[in-house]
Design a protein around this motif. Sequence first.
Motif, PDB file in Angstrom:
ATOM      1  N   GLU A 208       0.833  -1.209   0.000  1.00  0.00           N
ATOM      2  CA  GLU A 208       0.000   0.000   0.000  1.00  0.00           C
ATOM      3  C   GLU A 208       0.866   1.257   0.000  1.00  0.00           C
TER       4      GLU A 208
ATOM      5  N   GLY B 193       1.910   2.182  -3.345  1.00  0.00           N
ATOM      6  CA  GLY B 193       0.895   2.715  -4.246  1.00  0.00           C
ATOM      7  C   GLY B 193      -0.166   1.732  -4.710  1.00  0.00           C
ATOM      8  N   TYR B 194      -0.071   0.483  -4.300  1.00  0.00           N
ATOM      9  CA  TYR B 194      -1.085  -0.500  -4.680  1.00  0.00           C
ATOM     10  C   TYR B 194      -2.322  -0.312  -3.810  1.00  0.00           C
ATOM     11  N   ILE B 195      -3.487  -0.417  -4.427  1.00  0.00           N
ATOM     12  CA  ILE B 195      -4.739  -0.254  -3.696  1.00  0.00           C
ATOM     13  C   ILE B 195      -5.285  -1.655  -3.413  1.00  0.00           C
TER      14      ILE B 195
ATOM     15  N   ASN C 238      -7.945  -3.849  -1.163  1.00  0.00           N
ATOM     16  CA  ASN C 238      -9.128  -3.859  -0.328  1.00  0.00           C
ATOM     17  C   ASN C 238      -8.892  -4.917   0.744  1.00  0.00           C
ATOM     18  N   LYS C 239      -9.013  -4.517   2.004  1.00  0.00           N
ATOM     19  CA  LYS C 239      -8.649  -5.382   3.125  1.00  0.00           C
ATOM     20  C   LYS C 239      -9.875  -5.860   3.885  1.00  0.00           C
TER      21      LYS C 239
ATOM     22  N   ASP D 168     -12.059  -3.364   5.338  1.00  0.00           N
ATOM     23  CA  ASP D 168     -12.923  -2.656   4.390  1.00  0.00           C
ATOM     24  C   ASP D 168     -14.165  -3.461   4.015  1.00  0.00           C
TER      25      ASP D 168
ATOM     26  N   TYR E 197      -8.975 -10.110   1.324  1.00  0.00           N
ATOM     27  CA  TYR E 197      -8.122  -9.204   0.567  1.00  0.00           C
ATOM     28  C   TYR E 197      -8.287  -9.413  -0.935  1.00  0.00           C
TER      29      TYR E 197
ATOM     30  N   GLU F 130      -7.545  -4.032  -5.657  1.00  0.00           N
ATOM     31  CA  GLU F 130      -8.678  -3.223  -6.110  1.00  0.00           C
ATOM     32  C   GLU F 130      -8.444  -2.583  -7.466  1.00  0.00           C
ATOM     33  N   LYS F 131      -7.241  -2.121  -7.721  1.00  0.00           N
ATOM     34  CA  LYS F 131      -6.948  -1.422  -8.971  1.00  0.00           C
ATOM     35  C   LYS F 131      -5.792  -2.118  -9.664  1.00  0.00           C
TER      36      LYS F 131
END
Length: 129
Positions: free
Chosen positions: A55, A58-60, A62-63, A66, A71, A74-75
């Motif tokens: 993260e 820069g990696y998105i 979803n955990k 969330d 996991y 996301e992008k």
Amino acid sequence: MAEKKFLPFIVLQILEELSDESHILSTNELINHIEMRSGISIERRTLYSNIEILEQAGYIINKFSDNGKGYYLEKRQFSKGEVLLLCNAIHASHFISNKQSNALIANLLKTLNKYDQKDYHDAVYMPNL
């Protein structure tokens, strides 16, 4: 056996290949995939810190906090639609040889997870004649 310093990359590869919004990986599943892929046995806290490293890079991701399930990445570099559009454009081009076409498409498909790659082969793929 891979070294522990490569763990963030291993986690990223697993998330890229096996996860999306419909295929969420639990903590235990991620840990099992890491062990199968690299031979490294890790604890939950190690997984959490490696996800945090990704993260920060820069990696998105979803955990569990969330979504309450696990996991997933996301992008991605390209969306599924973008990859399919590019693959169709490669197929339609008459100036790209069949060998080059297959190589380009293989590289594009690597940006998708295995489920989306299967969808491509099942629904869209036609050899470039």
